[in-house]
Structures are given as structure tokens and as C-alpha cells.
Write a protein that holds these residues in place. Structure first.
Motif, PDB file in Angstrom:
ATOM      1  N   ASN A 136      80.601 -53.210 133.971  1.00  0.00           N
ATOM      2  CA  ASN A 136      79.303 -52.643 134.100  1.00  0.00           C
ATOM      3  C   ASN A 136      79.371 -52.094 135.547  1.00  0.00           C
ATOM      4  N   TRP A 137      78.915 -50.770 135.424  1.00  0.00           N
ATOM      5  CA  TRP A 137      79.185 -50.064 136.886  1.00  0.00           C
ATOM      6  C   TRP A 137      77.804 -50.356 137.757  1.00  0.00           C
ATOM      7  N   CYS A 138      76.974 -51.138 137.267  1.00  0.00           N
ATOM      8  CA  CYS A 138      75.782 -51.697 138.433  1.00  0.00           C
ATOM      9  C   CYS A 138      76.550 -52.621 139.289  1.00  0.00           C
ATOM     10  N   GLU A 139      77.832 -53.285 139.115  1.00  0.00           N
ATOM     11  CA  GLU A 139      78.551 -53.984 139.786  1.00  0.00           C
ATOM     12  C   GLU A 139      79.820 -53.484 140.340  1.00  0.00           C
ATOM     13  N   VAL A 191      78.328 -40.485 133.467  1.00  0.00           N
ATOM     14  CA  VAL A 191      78.007 -41.791 133.992  1.00  0.00           C
ATOM     15  C   VAL A 191      76.815 -41.824 134.708  1.00  0.00           C
ATOM     16  N   PHE A 192      76.213 -40.744 135.237  1.00  0.00           N
ATOM     17  CA  PHE A 192      74.805 -41.141 136.128  1.00  0.00           C
ATOM     18  C   PHE A 192      73.816 -40.829 135.141  1.00  0.00           C
ATOM     19  N   SER A 193      73.950 -39.924 134.123  1.00  0.00           N
ATOM     20  CA  SER A 193      72.834 -39.906 133.029  1.00  0.00           C
ATOM     21  C   SER A 193      72.697 -41.325 132.166  1.00  0.00           C
ATOM     22  N   LEU A 194      74.003 -41.952 131.991  1.00  0.00           N
ATOM     23  CA  LEU A 194      73.908 -43.175 131.470  1.00  0.00           C
ATOM     24  C   LEU A 194      73.107 -44.224 132.176  1.00  0.00           C
ATOM     25  N   TYR A 195      73.447 -44.267 133.465  1.00  0.00           N
ATOM     26  CA  TYR A 195      72.951 -45.368 134.243  1.00  0.00           C
ATOM     27  C   TYR A 195      71.626 -44.986 134.914  1.00  0.00           C
ATOM     28  N   ASP A 221      68.043 -45.187 135.958  1.00  0.00           N
ATOM     29  CA  ASP A 221      67.254 -46.166 135.848  1.00  0.00           C
ATOM     30  C   ASP A 221      67.774 -47.567 135.552  1.00  0.00           C
ATOM     31  N   LYS A 222      68.918 -47.656 135.509  1.00  0.00           N
ATOM     32  CA  LYS A 222      69.650 -48.987 135.375  1.00  0.00           C
ATOM     33  C   LYS A 222      69.948 -49.614 136.548  1.00  0.00           C
ATOM     34  N   CYS A 223      70.317 -48.712 137.517  1.00  0.00           N
ATOM     35  CA  CYS A 223      70.695 -49.435 138.837  1.00  0.00           C
ATOM     36  C   CYS A 223      70.956 -48.424 139.764  1.00  0.00           C
ATOM     37  N   ASP A 253      70.793 -31.864 136.499  1.00  0.00           N
ATOM     38  CA  ASP A 253      70.026 -32.735 137.576  1.00  0.00           C
ATOM     39  C   ASP A 253      70.592 -33.873 137.988  1.00  0.00           C
ATOM     40  N   ALA A 254      71.390 -34.675 137.212  1.00  0.00           N
ATOM     41  CA  ALA A 254      72.206 -35.722 137.677  1.00  0.00           C
ATOM     42  C   ALA A 254      73.037 -35.277 138.694  1.00  0.00           C
ATOM     43  N   LEU A 255      73.743 -34.353 138.466  1.00  0.00           N
ATOM     44  CA  LEU A 255      74.715 -33.645 139.575  1.00  0.00           C
ATOM     45  C   LEU A 255      74.139 -33.264 141.068  1.00  0.00           C
TER      46      LEU A 255
END
Length: 610
Positions: free
Chosen positions: A507-510, A527-531, A533-535, A561-563
Motif C-alpha cells: 500500500n503506497w500510503c505507507e 500511481v498518482f491517478s490510482l492514489y 484522494d487516498k493519501c 493533470d497528475a503529472l
């Protein structure tokens, strides 16, 4: 006039980036023209023809290793980014989820204190982990297998503690690894020869291996030349810097322990599992640890145990342990192995080898055994922070096919896909994914000429999918840690192992279970689209900075936008970046952001010399 909403603003910014990135090649050519002093269009055309300018190249971004602290130019931005300061030099080897001070506050029963215990939000470090003074780029493989620069991991305790066992020797400004181990002081090669007399290591049947309590991972290091890739793990600093040394050598390894939580690997992943005096109490907790090995061992796979209690009759005096205790320990192991339907193939000297049954039909006697408790969970790969249980993982209800020998299995149809065990992934989708990533990797190699040059040994794919990036980049010079995020739509890690590759759930929030500076190249697709609003994206990028070597490279592939967000954040992190078009052209909304981490070390706020 109505005030535009944020969505409109994002749309405009996206269009602006499309235009800027789409014209990058034009401005590069224009800049070359202006610098050259020529003023005729035919001169430009001649220069382009002669030099073969590639619109997907990043000419001002240096991927080369300098050691002396040279850094490329930092991209200017319209707005000043938040600047992340260096952490104190005492954090050079900081591992957030295996922090020693935090670990000591947890119970020691069943190695709980050695498991992952991540800092709460208010305790997270929001600074960049520095490299130690004198840090240099590791030697290229295969030299790195035997030599590690002392400055990169300046810890000598193992040279004394394991001196007679040939683990590691200190020689001037380098450590030398002779290839020895506690159970193989004469060298890993001779030890592996003994295993190969029983296990089909030579023909590609055995490709993936798990080394529990790996030490400095010499077993995995020497298996590499035989076409076997080992996932090695050991606790944080049971012996000083053991996993750090493994990764400095260029051997796949993570910080980990068999405690109370399931291993972060899928069921039926490894062709072989190994313990060489790994100090794991295999007979304890009703055989729970052996049952966990059984879960991750594929049908027909092998388990190797060398050292106590094997051949206790001849060794109890040298081991300085009561023979009754050792006899009881081996008896428990034999009972559990029988319950698991493992057949003992060999016991010679201090090495015992078992083989797991091929299917449930070959172990019908177990069905009527009152001691056989089967796991009830329907999702055997749901393992992230899940408690280990003293139960047997049943064979899959859907029959799976045989694995081909490596390297044929790299592009063969994985049995989990052929059997329909991965919902939504057909054979055709798998083949299309391979074609797509072959094209992407070819584009990466045009952008960064150092890929597959030997410069990058330890590579990570943060969102690995079906493992097609790792398959496309496959080379004896490198290995890829395929990470399948726990929040990914599909659990595809089993497919990755069936291809003869390795990987892990995370889990990339950790923070990742590794030391700082352990990867040369990080691939971050989506990765940053996937996460979103997750962390916190800053936390993910700071973690990437922690595990990336100085002058290591990152390839982001994501929506524009993520980039834009990523580029803004890393502008304050001593990374040099360039945006590049998708290989299919500037109108494709997915873009590529390439980055290089600058060289800097503890004790200085600017680039430091060797």
C-alpha cells in the motif's frame, strides 16, 4: 462574468501542457539553431537529418552517474514549489515502518516487534533522507555481487560476528562477499550444487525462490547465474544491515519476518522455499509457519531446510543443544510436513528437501485426517495485514495448468489467465498488454539510453499490473520488484510469479519495507491517478525519494493533470525533470515525466563531492 470552476481550470491547464509538450521538439530544434549561429532553414534540416533528433528524447536531462556531485540544470517553474529540507544525518538508514525505537514498544512474542509498525501521520518525517558522506554509485553487476563500497553501508559488526563463516570481509574501502553462509562456509556455489542434485534447478523448472532469514543473501546472489531469481527477506537489523547489504549487492530482498502476519506474496508463487539456519521455529504454533510456506509454494514446489535440527544425532554437541530437544523439534517438522502432504526427497548431512504434492488428488489421505484444518477464507491472496492462521490452504477448485520452464514461461499464457482465475483478464487482453508494454519500453529506451546498459540493476515497478513492463525489460543485468498495490482493481501478482518474475503486495500510503537508496530506477505508471484522494501525494514522492539512489531515475506515466501535480512537488525535492509526449503523439492525454535525483549527501544543503 461567471467565475470558471476548477474543472474548467484543469481542462485549460491540460490543453496548455498538451501544446507545450507537443511543441517540445520544435523548441529544441529552434534552440539548437539559435545556439549554432546558423540562420537558414536548410541548415536546420541538414542538422536534423545528420543527428537524427528524436522528439521523445530529453537532451538536457543527464542520466549519467557523476559521483563527484555534478547535477543537471533544475527546471524553472512559474510558481515557487514547496522546498523539502534534508533530514538530520542520523536518519541516513531510516526505515519508517521498521523503525527500531518504535519496534521496541511492541511485544516480542512471535516476533511481533519485528513486523511492520508504521508511524502515525503526526510522526511522519516530511524531509528528505540524506545519503551518508562519501556515498558512491554501486559497482555494476556482476562485480556488485562480491564487492560493496564501505561508504554506502559503513557497518563492520558482521565482519567480526560472521568472520569464520565467510559472510563478509572488510578490505580497505570496500566490503567483500566471498559467498559463504552459516551453513555453507565453503561457498554458496557448492551448497547449491548439493541442492541441484535433487531439485531441477538447471533446466528452468525452478525459477522463483523464497529465502527466509536470508542474511546477506548470498544464496540468492549465486542462484542468479543459474537462472533462478530469489526473493530474500530478513528482519530489520537482527544482524546489522543484512538486507541493506543484499540490496547494495544487487540481490532482490526486503525487510520482513515470519511473525503473526501473512507474507505479502500470493498463494502458489514460489517454485522453491529455503531456510538455512534461519532461526524460525518451524514446529511452533501448531505448524503455522510451515503452513504459510505451503500457501506460497506452488504445487510440486520444493522446501529446503538446512541446519538444526536436521541430522541432530551427529551435531547436537557442536550446536550445544540437548539432543532430546532437537529430536522433538525434528519430529514436529516431520509431522507437519506429512500433514501438508510434502514428500521428503532427500536428507543428507544437514540438508533436508521436501516436495509439495501436485494436487489434492495426490493427497487424499489428508481429507480424513482429523488434524487437518483447512483455511476457510475464499480469497487466499488477501494477505495485507491479515493474521496468519494455523490452517492449510486448499488447492484451487479450478484446475491450473503446468508452468513452462523459464524463459518460455515469461510470455506463455499464465495458467491463472488460461483458467479464467483473474476476472476481466482474457488471453487476448494479456497478449495485448504485452504488446503495449513492449512499445512503451522501447520508448523508454529512446528517452534513457542507460536502460539495459548495466547502470540500473535494482528496478521497481510501483504499479505492475500483469508484469508486462518487467517482461519487456527482462535482462540478466537487472531485476524488477513488481509491486501490486493493495487497492489495485485486480490481484495480478500470482500471474507475475507464473511468468517467472517476482513481486510483492504493498500500500503506497505507507513506506516500503526496504532501506533507503535501494533502487536505481523506479517506474510509476498510473500511481498518482490510482492514489488520488487516498493519501498525500507528497508522502508517496518522499518515499520514492527515500528508496531511490542518488542519481537514480524515475519514469512516471500518467494523466497529464497528475503529472503536473507531481512535477510541482518534486520541484522542491532536488529532482531534475522533463515532460515527454506519449510515444503515439502529443494528442494522447497520457504523458511521460522523467526525473533524475540529484547527488547530495548528509551535512550539506547543496550538491556534495565524493
Amino acid at each position: 462574468m461567471a467565475k470558471p470552476n476548477s474543472a474548467d481550470g484543469r481542462t485549460r491547464s491540460s490543453v496548455q501542457i498538451f501544446i507545450v509538450v507537443g511543441l517540445c521538439c520544435f523548441f529544441y530544434i529552434l534552440g539548437a539553431w539559435q545556439r549554432s549561429g546558423f540562420g537558414k532553414g536548410d541548415s536546420i534540416a541538414l542538422e536534423i537529418t545528420k543527428n537524427g533528433v528524436d522528439c521523445n528524447s530529453v537532451p538536457s536531462l543527464s542520466f549519467d552517474s557523476h559521483h563527484s556531485g555534478e547535477a543537471g540544470t533544475i527546471d524553472e517553474s512559474d510558481s515557487e514549489p514547496k522546498v523539502f529540507e534534508p533530514c538530520n544525518s542520523k536518519y541516513t538508514d531510516y526505515t519508517p515502518c521498521q523503525d527500531q525505537r518504535r519496534a521496541m514498544t511492541f511485544p516480542r512474542d512471535n516476533m511481533i516487534y519485528r513486523e511492520r509498525h508504521c508511524a502515525p501521520e503526526e510522526e511522519k518525517l516530511h524531509c528528505m533522507i540524506p545519503a551518508p558522506k562519501g556515498y558512491v554509485t554501486p559497482f555494476p553487476w556482476p562485480k556488485s555481487r562480491d564487492y560493496v563500497p564501505y561508504a554506502n553501508a559503513p557497518y563492520k559488526s558482521l565482519t567480526v560476528e560472521k568472520a569464520i563463516q565467510n559472510w563478509i570481509q572488510y578490505e580497505g574501502n570496500v566490503f567483500r562477499f566471498p559467498g559463504g553462509g552459516t551453513q555453507f562456509p565453503q561457498g554458496a556455489d557448492k551448497y547449491i550444487d548439493q541442492l541441484a542434485s535433487v531439485i531441477p534447478i538447471k533446466n528452468g523448472t525452478v525459477r522463483t525462490a523464497l529465502d527466509t532469514g536470508c542474511g546477506v543473501a548470498s544464496w540468492g546472489a549465486y542462484l542468479w547465474s543459474r537462472g533462478v531469481i530469489a526473493m530474500s527477506f530478513a528482519p530489520r537489523d537482527s544482524h546489522e544491515a543484512q538486507v541493506q547489504f543484499a540490496l547494495e549487492r544487487g540481490v532482490p530482498a526486503v525487510i520482513g519476518v515470519l511473525g503473526t502476519i501473512k507474507l505479502p506474496y500470493p498463494s502458489r508463487a514460489f517454485d522453491m522455499a529455503h531456510c538455512s539456519r534461519c532461526l524460525i521455529p518451524w514446529g511452533a504454533n501448531d505448524g503455522m509457519y510451515l503452513m504459510e510456506v505451503d500457501r506460497v509454494l506452488r504445487s510440486g514446489g520444493y522446501w529446503v531446510l538446512s541446519g538444526p535440527p536436521i541430522n541432530w544425532k551427529n551435531n547436537y554437541k557442536s550446536w550445544q543443544r540437548p539432543k532430546e530437544e532437537l529430536q522433538e523439534e525434528q519430529s514436529k517438522i516431520e509431522e507437519i510436513a506429512k500433514l501438508l502432504c510434502w514428500e521428503k526427497k532427500s536428507e543428507k548431512g544437514e540438508i533436508a528437501i521436501w516436495q509439495k504434492s501436485l494436487n489434492a488428488d495426490s493427497c487424499r489421505s489428508r481429507q480424513d485426517d482429523s488434524q487437518a484444518t483447512f483455511c476457510k477464507s475464499t480469497e487466499v491472496d488477501d494477505v495485507w495485514y491479515k493474521k496468519m492462521e494455523a490452517c492449510i490452504t486448499p488447492y484451487p477448485e479450478v484446475a491450473v495448468g503446468e508452468l513452462k520452464a523459464f524463459p518460455d514461461r515469461l510470455y506463455a499464457i499464465p495458467p491463472r489467465i488460461a483458467s479464467g482465475s483473474v476476472p476481466g483478464v482474457s488471453v487476448e487482453a494479456y497478449q495485448d498488454d504485452n504488446k503495449k508494454w513492449k512499445k512503451h519500453v522501447n520508448a523508454y529506451k529512446r528517452i534513457n539510453k542507460l536502460i539495459d546498459s548495466g547502470r540500473y540493476r535494482n528496478i521497481m515497478d510501483m504499479n505492475a499490473g500483469l508484469g508486462s513492463f518487467a517482461a519487456a525489460i527482462q535482462s540478466p543485468k537487472l531485476w524488477v520488484m513488481n509491486v501490486v498495490p493493495t487497492i489495485a482493481e485486480k490481484r495480478t501478482l500470482g500471474v507475475i510469479y507464473e511468468r517467472g518474475l517476482i513481486g510483492i503486495y504493498h500500500n503506497w500510503c505507507e513506506a516500503f519495507s526496504t532501506y533507503p537508496r535501494t533502487y536505481d530506477l523506479i517506474h510509476a505508471p498510473g500511481v498518482f491517478s490510482l492514489y488520488k484522494d487516498k493519501c498525500n501525494a507528497e508522502d508517496i514522492l518522499l518515499e520514492m525519494d527515500r528508496i531511490l539512489r542518488p542519481e537514480g531515475a524515475v519514469i512516471f506515466r500518467d494523466e497529464v493533470d497528475a503529472l503536473i501535480m507531481v512535477k510541482q512537488i518534486v520541484g522542491g525535492m532536488r529532482w531534475d525533470t522533463k515532460m515527454v509526449d506519449h510515444e503515439d503523439g502529443p494528442l494522447v492525454p497520457e504523458k511521460i515525466l522523467v526525473a533524475v535525483k540529484q547527488y547530495w549527501v548528509a551535512g550539506g544543503n547543496t550538491t556534495s563531492s565524493q
